[in-house]
Design a protein around this motif. Structure first.
Motif, mmCIF file in Angstrom:
data_model
loop_
_atom_site.group_PDB
_atom_site.id
_atom_site.type_symbol
_atom_site.label_atom_id
_atom_site.label_comp_id
_atom_site.label_asym_id
_atom_site.label_seq_id
_atom_site.Cartn_x
_atom_site.Cartn_y
_atom_site.Cartn_z
ATOM 1 N N SER A 1 0.852 -1.302 0.047
ATOM 2 C CA SER A 1 -0.214 -0.169 -0.104
ATOM 3 C C SER A 1 0.715 1.302 0.135
ATOM 4 O O SER A 1 1.919 1.335 0.480
ATOM 5 N N ASP A 2 0.296 2.319 -0.473
ATOM 6 C CA ASP A 2 0.853 3.717 -0.018
ATOM 7 C C ASP A 2 -0.090 4.573 0.738
ATOM 8 O O ASP A 2 -1.383 3.952 1.236
ATOM 9 N N LEU A 3 0.325 5.664 1.114
ATOM 10 C CA LEU A 3 -0.440 6.365 2.138
ATOM 11 C C LEU A 3 -2.137 6.544 1.636
ATOM 12 O O LEU A 3 -3.014 6.840 2.366
ATOM 13 N N THR A 4 -2.285 6.540 0.267
ATOM 14 C CA THR A 4 -3.739 6.969 -0.255
ATOM 15 C C THR A 4 -4.507 5.764 -0.186
ATOM 16 O O THR A 4 -5.536 5.729 -1.051
ATOM 17 N N THR A 5 -3.959 4.506 -0.075
ATOM 18 C CA THR A 5 -4.714 3.095 -0.222
ATOM 19 C C THR A 5 -5.883 3.239 0.599
ATOM 20 O O THR A 5 -5.693 3.651 2.075
ATOM 21 N N PRO A 6 -6.888 3.110 0.062
ATOM 22 C CA PRO A 6 -8.235 3.082 0.854
ATOM 23 C C PRO A 6 -8.421 1.814 1.617
ATOM 24 O O PRO A 6 -8.129 0.871 1.453
ATOM 25 N N GLY A 7 -9.186 2.232 2.999
ATOM 26 C CA GLY A 7 -9.683 1.069 3.947
ATOM 27 C C GLY A 7 -10.824 1.444 4.540
ATOM 28 O O GLY A 7 -11.366 2.517 4.214
ATOM 29 N N VAL A 8 -11.420 0.603 5.144
ATOM 30 C CA VAL A 8 -12.824 0.890 6.023
ATOM 31 C C VAL A 8 -12.444 0.432 7.315
ATOM 32 O O VAL A 8 -12.204 -0.868 7.538
ATOM 33 N N VAL A 9 -12.861 1.101 8.220
ATOM 34 C CA VAL A 9 -12.823 0.697 9.698
ATOM 35 C C VAL A 9 -14.369 0.381 10.284
ATOM 36 O O VAL A 9 -15.058 1.318 10.335
#
Length: 200
Positions: free
Chosen positions: A116-124
């Motif tokens: 990943s890089d810092l812009t990789t999306p995720g969901v908490v």
């Protein structure tokens, strides 16, 4: 921000995260199993429990958030959370078990960092709907704050146990390294505090 700049920022943030992680383990080094487990504040805060908590939250934030749930048993997620299951070690969990769990969380997180890089999306999934969509950058900053906060708690707990204090093993970063100078400093603070104390 240029791609190289983002990569440099990612590296910087991860170096700082690891610095704080290492401090966590230094704070438990050399403490016996009883003192590591026993509650040292009225709310039950204990050194080994903080390590366990940080392991659990790293698995969550750097694993589940980015579609990489840990492939290990997660007994702290079973049953009710009312007993703060991630904030204390059971009698069956050794110090090595908890430290190993924390190191395993680092390794698990590294798979996310590498992909990943810092812009990789995720969901908490456990955050409110209006803010659960995140990026790796946001989560790294969140974990920097989380880890630093708990290291600060551990600083105080460890100092209350045996007087060990400071930044890390080879640099305590303390203004007064000599015991006599430290005693004089503390006495001065007490004198100032007493001078402004109102009538009882």
């Amino acid at each position: 921000m240029a791609t190289d700049d983002r990569a440099d920022l990612k590296d910087f943030l991860l170096v700082r995260l690891q610095f704080n992680r290492d401090a966590v383990l230094w704070k438990v080094d050399g403490v016996d199993a009883h003192d590591l487990r026993r509650p040292l504040t009225p709310t039950g805060l204990n050194l080994l429990g903080v390590v366990k908590h940080l392991a659990v939250v790293e698995f969550g934030y750097f694993g589940d958030t980015f579609g990489r749930p840990p492939q290990i048993p997660t007994p702290w997620l079973e049953g009710e959370w009312s007993d703060n299951a991630d904030m204390w070690a059971t009698a069956d969990e050794s110090v090595d078990d908890i430290v190993g769990l924390y190191r395993a969380a680092w390794a698990h997180a590294q798979t996310t960092f590498d992909a990943s890089d810092l812009t990789t999306p995720g969901v908490v999934p456990w955050w409110p709907d209006d803010r659960r969509d995140v990026t790796l950058g946001k989560i790294v900053v969140h974990m920097l704050g989380e880890t630093a906060r708990h290291v600060g708690q551990m600083d105080i707990l460890r100092e209350s146990l045996d007087g060990a204090a400071g930044l890390y093993a080879t640099n305590d970063n303390m203004a007064h390294s000599e015991a006599s100078a430290l005693r004089d400093y503390v006495a001065r603070l007490q004198e100032v505090a007493d001078s402004v104390r109102g009538p009882r």
